[in-house]
Design a protein around this motif. Sequence first.
Motif, PDB file in Angstrom:
ATOM      1  N   THR A  43      -5.443  -3.128   3.737  1.00 33.94           N
ATOM      2  CA  THR A  43      -6.571  -3.475   2.859  1.00 33.94           C
ATOM      3  C   THR A  43      -6.318  -2.979   1.440  1.00 33.94           C
ATOM      4  O   THR A  43      -6.550  -3.696   0.456  1.00 33.94           O
ATOM      5  N   THR A  44      -5.843  -1.747   1.343  1.00 30.63           N
ATOM      6  CA  THR A  44      -5.519  -1.186   0.028  1.00 30.63           C
ATOM      7  C   THR A  44      -4.408  -1.983  -0.637  1.00 30.63           C
ATOM      8  O   THR A  44      -4.465  -2.274  -1.849  1.00 30.63           O
ATOM      9  N   PHE A  45      -3.412  -2.324   0.154  1.00 31.40           N
ATOM     10  CA  PHE A  45      -2.273  -3.073  -0.392  1.00 31.40           C
ATOM     11  C   PHE A  45      -2.720  -4.437  -0.896  1.00 31.40           C
ATOM     12  O   PHE A  45      -2.269  -4.914  -1.942  1.00 31.40           O
ATOM     13  N   ALA A  46      -3.613  -5.095  -0.163  1.00 26.10           N
ATOM     14  CA  ALA A  46      -4.132  -6.395  -0.584  1.00 26.10           C
ATOM     15  C   ALA A  46      -4.873  -6.277  -1.916  1.00 26.10           C
ATOM     16  O   ALA A  46      -4.776  -7.164  -2.775  1.00 26.10           O
ATOM     17  N   ASN A  50       7.133  -4.318   3.246  1.00 27.05           N
ATOM     18  CA  ASN A  50       6.694  -3.190   4.082  1.00 27.05           C
ATOM     19  C   ASN A  50       5.669  -2.296   3.374  1.00 27.05           C
ATOM     20  O   ASN A  50       5.784  -1.074   3.373  1.00 27.05           O
ATOM     21  N   GLY A  51       4.675  -2.922   2.770  1.00 25.13           N
ATOM     22  CA  GLY A  51       3.617  -2.150   2.138  1.00 25.13           C
ATOM     23  C   GLY A  51       3.991  -1.538   0.809  1.00 25.13           C
ATOM     24  O   GLY A  51       3.276  -0.661   0.311  1.00 25.13           O
ATOM     25  N   SER A  52       5.068  -2.005   0.211  1.00 27.05           N
ATOM     26  CA  SER A  52       5.447  -1.472  -1.101  1.00 27.05           C
ATOM     27  C   SER A  52       5.518  -2.600  -2.121  1.00 27.05           C
ATOM     28  O   SER A  52       5.856  -3.737  -1.796  1.00 27.05           O
ATOM     29  N   LEU A  53       5.185  -2.261  -3.366  1.00 30.12           N
ATOM     30  CA  LEU A  53       5.324  -3.173  -4.501  1.00 30.12           C
ATOM     31  C   LEU A  53       6.169  -2.471  -5.553  1.00 30.12           C
ATOM     32  O   LEU A  53       5.864  -1.350  -5.967  1.00 30.12           O
ATOM     33  N   GLY A  76      -5.265   5.567  -0.114  1.00 30.69           N
ATOM     34  CA  GLY A  76      -3.976   5.634   0.585  1.00 30.69           C
ATOM     35  C   GLY A  76      -2.790   5.062  -0.162  1.00 30.69           C
ATOM     36  O   GLY A  76      -1.714   4.925   0.416  1.00 30.69           O
ATOM     37  N   LEU A  77      -2.954   4.734  -1.459  1.00 33.32           N
ATOM     38  CA  LEU A  77      -1.822   4.199  -2.214  1.00 33.32           C
ATOM     39  C   LEU A  77      -1.036   5.347  -2.848  1.00 33.32           C
ATOM     40  O   LEU A  77      -1.610   6.198  -3.541  1.00 33.32           O
ATOM     41  N   ASN A  78       0.247   5.352  -2.618  1.00 38.84           N
ATOM     42  CA  ASN A  78       1.143   6.344  -3.216  1.00 38.84           C
ATOM     43  C   ASN A  78       1.825   5.710  -4.427  1.00 38.84           C
ATOM     44  O   ASN A  78       2.735   4.898  -4.281  1.00 38.84           O
ATOM     45  N   VAL A  79       1.346   6.056  -5.619  1.00 37.22           N
ATOM     46  CA  VAL A  79       1.914   5.501  -6.851  1.00 37.22           C
ATOM     47  C   VAL A  79       3.084   6.377  -7.278  1.00 37.22           C
ATOM     48  O   VAL A  79       2.922   7.589  -7.502  1.00 37.22           O
ATOM     49  N   ALA A  91       0.020  -9.520   1.355  1.00 41.33           N
ATOM     50  CA  ALA A  91      -0.098  -8.166   1.897  1.00 41.33           C
ATOM     51  C   ALA A  91       0.088  -8.121   3.407  1.00 41.33           C
ATOM     52  O   ALA A  91       0.280  -7.035   3.977  1.00 41.33           O
ATOM     53  N   GLU A  92       0.016  -9.251   4.054  1.00 43.67           N
ATOM     54  CA  GLU A  92       0.186  -9.280   5.507  1.00 43.67           C
ATOM     55  C   GLU A  92       1.636  -8.948   5.872  1.00 43.67           C
ATOM     56  O   GLU A  92       2.494  -8.771   5.011  1.00 43.67           O
ATOM     57  N   ASP A  93       1.901  -8.883   7.170  1.00 42.13           N
ATOM     58  CA  ASP A  93       3.239  -8.547   7.654  1.00 42.13           C
ATOM     59  C   ASP A  93       4.172  -9.722   7.388  1.00 42.13           C
ATOM     60  O   ASP A  93       4.502 -10.502   8.278  1.00 42.13           O
TER      61      ASP A  93
END
Length: 578
Positions: free
Chosen positions: A322-325, A351-354, A386-389, A442-444
């Motif tokens: 959700t955060t990633f989206a 894998n959840g990273s940008l 939960g986002l690690n910048v 953002a999905e898998d």
Amino acid sequence: MGATLEKLLRVFSTFSLSPRWSTCKCTYGSSCWPDANTFSSLSAHLSEPLVYPCPPESACYPADAPSANCAAVLTGTFDGNWRANQSGSMQSPNFETYIHPDSTVIEACYLNASLGVPCQQGSVPVVGVDARTVEDIIEAVKFAGANNLKVAIKNTGHDFLGRSTARGSFLIWTHNMKDITYNDSFSPLGAPSGETYNTITLGAGVQWHEAYSAAAVQGVILVGGLSTDGSVVAAGGWVLGGGHSALSPSYGLGVDSVLQFAVVTSTGAYLNVSSYSYPDLFWALRGGGGGTFGVVVSVTYQTHPSIPVVASVFSANTTNTTTFAKLLSEYVRISPELVDQGWGGYGDIINGSLQFLHVAPNVSLSSANDAYASFFDFARALSDEGLNVQTTSTLSYSTYYEWYKTWFTAGQPVGVNVLLGSRLLPRDVVESNYTKIGEALAEDFGWVQWVLVAGGAVSKVEPDAMGVNPAWRTALAEVLTAVSWPEGSNVSVISGWKDVLKQKISILEDLAPGSGAYLNEDSLNEENWQRLFFGSHYSQLKVIKDRYDPARMFVVVEGVGSEDWDEDLTCIREHQST
């Protein structure tokens, strides 16, 4: 009289659409294949000996007694420039292999010789011309026409659809045509007196790292491609397919900077092609696809003055979808504003990273900070979710070339099995559906890339001004995805990954139905590739193709006119042979 008639009939059978000619091209192993003496007669007219390409991995066979060259293969196999120097190598080795239709048999030569699979030729051409001059290309084309040979045109082998190789074919290898000419008062052939440009003319073998270096010496920049070590060729399939660049929002596509091509057609004619000389062919070459209309000898590009650039760099990751989206939706939302300011570049989502790297010419560091401040603040605010910048920075460089050398000397390797899929997303879709797009990405999804190489200057060119897909003129970004598989995988495994790619492409298509795709970065299995790659220009491109390639010598997968041929692009389909 009889001898004269026989000669005329022989010429006619070579270049006309007679039943013998139009049925199948001649490939290695067929009774029609020229003998050694015939090839020897060709060699006598060339500046270099004939080449006999083989998969580079063959140096490591047999496994218990590899040749002395095996060490170089093991060291160079993931190096784009090393692979480009091998006449039998593709950048993605899956295009060196050949899967027999309707069977589980794969002909290949694997790097891992211990797999116990025999090293075979696969889809690598068996003989060819190492072209160094225009005359070499003309001789190669005339020979191929006289013997009705299946032809492959190759430079570096970067084509992501395998268009620069063909099983049992005769290779025209242009990699060693490295001439570079700078001209500050170039006039296209046929142009009115006084119409001049600051240009660089690049031979068919010049790669982007060579072109950028030469441009930097002259104090200019080029709209060009970006890849690890700059191994992509600057005067081949990249530009013939349109050619996107991180500079495109500021200066347009690669084809928008082309002023002239030099090309050899299937009749052996050497043509200088501009908007004033053969304007129909000039229109087609600017986006109609590589390996389709002729053999390119050189391309003349308009240059731009070298100026400082600023880069924006970002990286963050999370396990919270959700955060990633939210992060990706905001990234998509600000993209129109960024390209309007001249920003272009690449964002990798996996894998959840940008991670993104953007660049803009002639922008101050303070303006860059202003442009990205809101997004960086938005990302930091997601830390509580939960986002690690990790990285939020803007960096200045004295020249584009300095930026290029900083960021593109290392990166994703070549030498791996890969297939791509893409879609062009129109600006109005991005502006109205950024939340939907962000949630989808953002999905898998595996790896997906948000490529900011449209909008801005790209959108200011009239859609019908050249043959490139009109979808580029309304697009804001390209979305790119891929699949890969281990060496030695069987047909079933490969088919499974192809199905995965189809599913991914279907998701991209649903984001902007009917929008189009980039023909240099897409799938081998598109059902309606004519519309996707060429849009409304396809019918006119085919007319021009038939006009300048009456021998139908240049046929590539999902290229103009290829629907007339069988799956292997060797024989005309039955309904086309009359």
